[in-house]
Design a protein around this motif. Structure first.
Motif, PDB file in Angstrom:
ATOM      1  N   LEU A   1       0.863  -1.188   0.000  1.00 24.21           N
ATOM      2  CA  LEU A   1       0.000   0.000   0.000  1.00 24.21           C
ATOM      3  C   LEU A   1       0.903   1.243   0.000  1.00 24.21           C
ATOM      4  CD1 LEU A   1      -2.460  -1.040   2.856  1.00 24.21           C
ATOM      5  CD2 LEU A   1      -3.140  -0.647   0.480  1.00 24.21           C
TER       6      LEU A   1
ATOM      7  N   MET B   1      -1.196   5.519   3.189  1.00 24.02           N
ATOM      8  CA  MET B   1      -2.361   4.672   3.447  1.00 24.02           C
ATOM      9  C   MET B   1      -2.066   3.701   4.585  1.00 24.02           C
ATOM     10  SD  MET B   1      -5.461   4.341   1.944  1.00 24.02           S
ATOM     11  CE  MET B   1      -6.107   4.482   3.587  1.00 24.02           C
TER      12      MET B   1
ATOM     13  N   LEU C   1     -10.299   8.113   6.566  1.00 22.82           N
ATOM     14  CA  LEU C   1      -9.660   6.977   5.903  1.00 22.82           C
ATOM     15  C   LEU C   1     -10.298   6.720   4.538  1.00 22.82           C
ATOM     16  CD1 LEU C   1      -9.195   4.288   8.718  1.00 22.82           C
ATOM     17  CD2 LEU C   1      -7.396   5.223   7.280  1.00 22.82           C
TER      18      LEU C   1
ATOM     19  N   ALA D   1      -8.390   6.858   0.995  1.00 22.85           N
ATOM     20  CA  ALA D   1      -8.375   5.690   0.102  1.00 22.85           C
ATOM     21  C   ALA D   1      -8.859   6.094  -1.294  1.00 22.85           C
ATOM     22  CB  ALA D   1      -9.229   4.566   0.678  1.00 22.85           C
TER      23      ALA D   1
ATOM     24  N   GLN E   1      -7.089   3.645  -3.784  1.00 18.10           N
ATOM     25  CA  GLN E   1      -6.854   2.346  -3.145  1.00 18.10           C
ATOM     26  C   GLN E   1      -8.188   1.616  -3.011  1.00 18.10           C
ATOM     27  OE1 GLN E   1      -3.749   0.994  -2.410  1.00 18.10           O
ATOM     28  NE2 GLN E   1      -3.274   2.713  -3.751  1.00 18.10           N
TER      29      GLN E   1
ATOM     30  N   THR F   1      -8.753  -1.025  -0.250  1.00 17.10           N
ATOM     31  CA  THR F   1      -8.944  -0.382   1.063  1.00 17.10           C
ATOM     32  C   THR F   1     -10.350   0.202   1.151  1.00 17.10           C
ATOM     33  OG1 THR F   1      -6.582   0.119   1.127  1.00 17.10           O
ATOM     34  CG2 THR F   1      -7.988   1.312   2.669  1.00 17.10           C
TER      35      THR F   1
END
Ligand SMILES: [Fe+2]
Ligand SMILES: [Fe+2]
Length: 164
Positions: free
Chosen positions: A2, A6, A104, A108, A113, A116
């Motif tokens: 990652l 992150m 978060l 992401a 991501q 995630t």
């Protein structure tokens, strides 16, 4: 693997969940000390639930080829005015966690991501339920000003809670 940013943010939430477990155990002691076993049981289970959230972050990091890193726990609040105070602080704590989860989710998305993002979906729903459950308890506790016997009835009800 990652992006570092992150990984660090997910690892921070891993530790936040452990801190939440710690805080709920401290809240349980308020009720154990008073002899309200049902409320104490509810908070001890709540603490275990936070531990299980922490482990979801742990396993996700490992799955993504990253190493979870444990931080030092802070001393939780150990003194409370009354049951209402404990529940109000629980709700505040959950609202803070919701804000952390949202950050978060935004990160992401920003870093594209997708794994995630998909992992975090569960937590968005979970936080809705967590906040709602404490709001319901708060409403009931406020209702007790109408008649004290309801308090003990709730205590019996909470004694039935099991870890799912
Ligand atoms: Fe949690
Ligand atoms: Fe929670």
């Amino acid at each position: 693997m990652l992006p570092t940013k992150m990984t660090e943010a997910l690892n921070k939430q891993f530790n936040n969940e452990l801190q939440a477990a710690h805080a709920y155990k401290a809240m349980a002691t308020y009720f154990s000390d008073k002899g309200y076993q049902g409320f104490a049981n509810f908070y001890l289970i709540q603490s275990k639930e936070e531990d299980s959230h922490a482990m979801k972050f742990y396993h996700f990091l490992v799955t993504m080829g990253e190493k979870p890193v444990l931080h030092k726990l802070e001393e939780p609040k150990n003194h409370f005015e009354n049951a209402l105070d404990v529940v109000q602080q629980s709700l505040e704590q959950e609202r803070e966690v919701t804000r952390d989860i949202y950050s978060l989710v935004s990160l992401a998305a920003e870093l594209k991501q997708h794994s995630t993002s998909s992992f975090l979906d569960w937590f968005i729903k979970e936080q809705m339920e967590e906040e709602e459950s404490f709001r319901i308890i708060l409403v009931k506790l406020k209702g007790i000003q109408e008649g004290g016997e309801f308090f003990l009835k709730m205590d019996e009800e909470f004694a039935q809670r099991k870890l799912e």
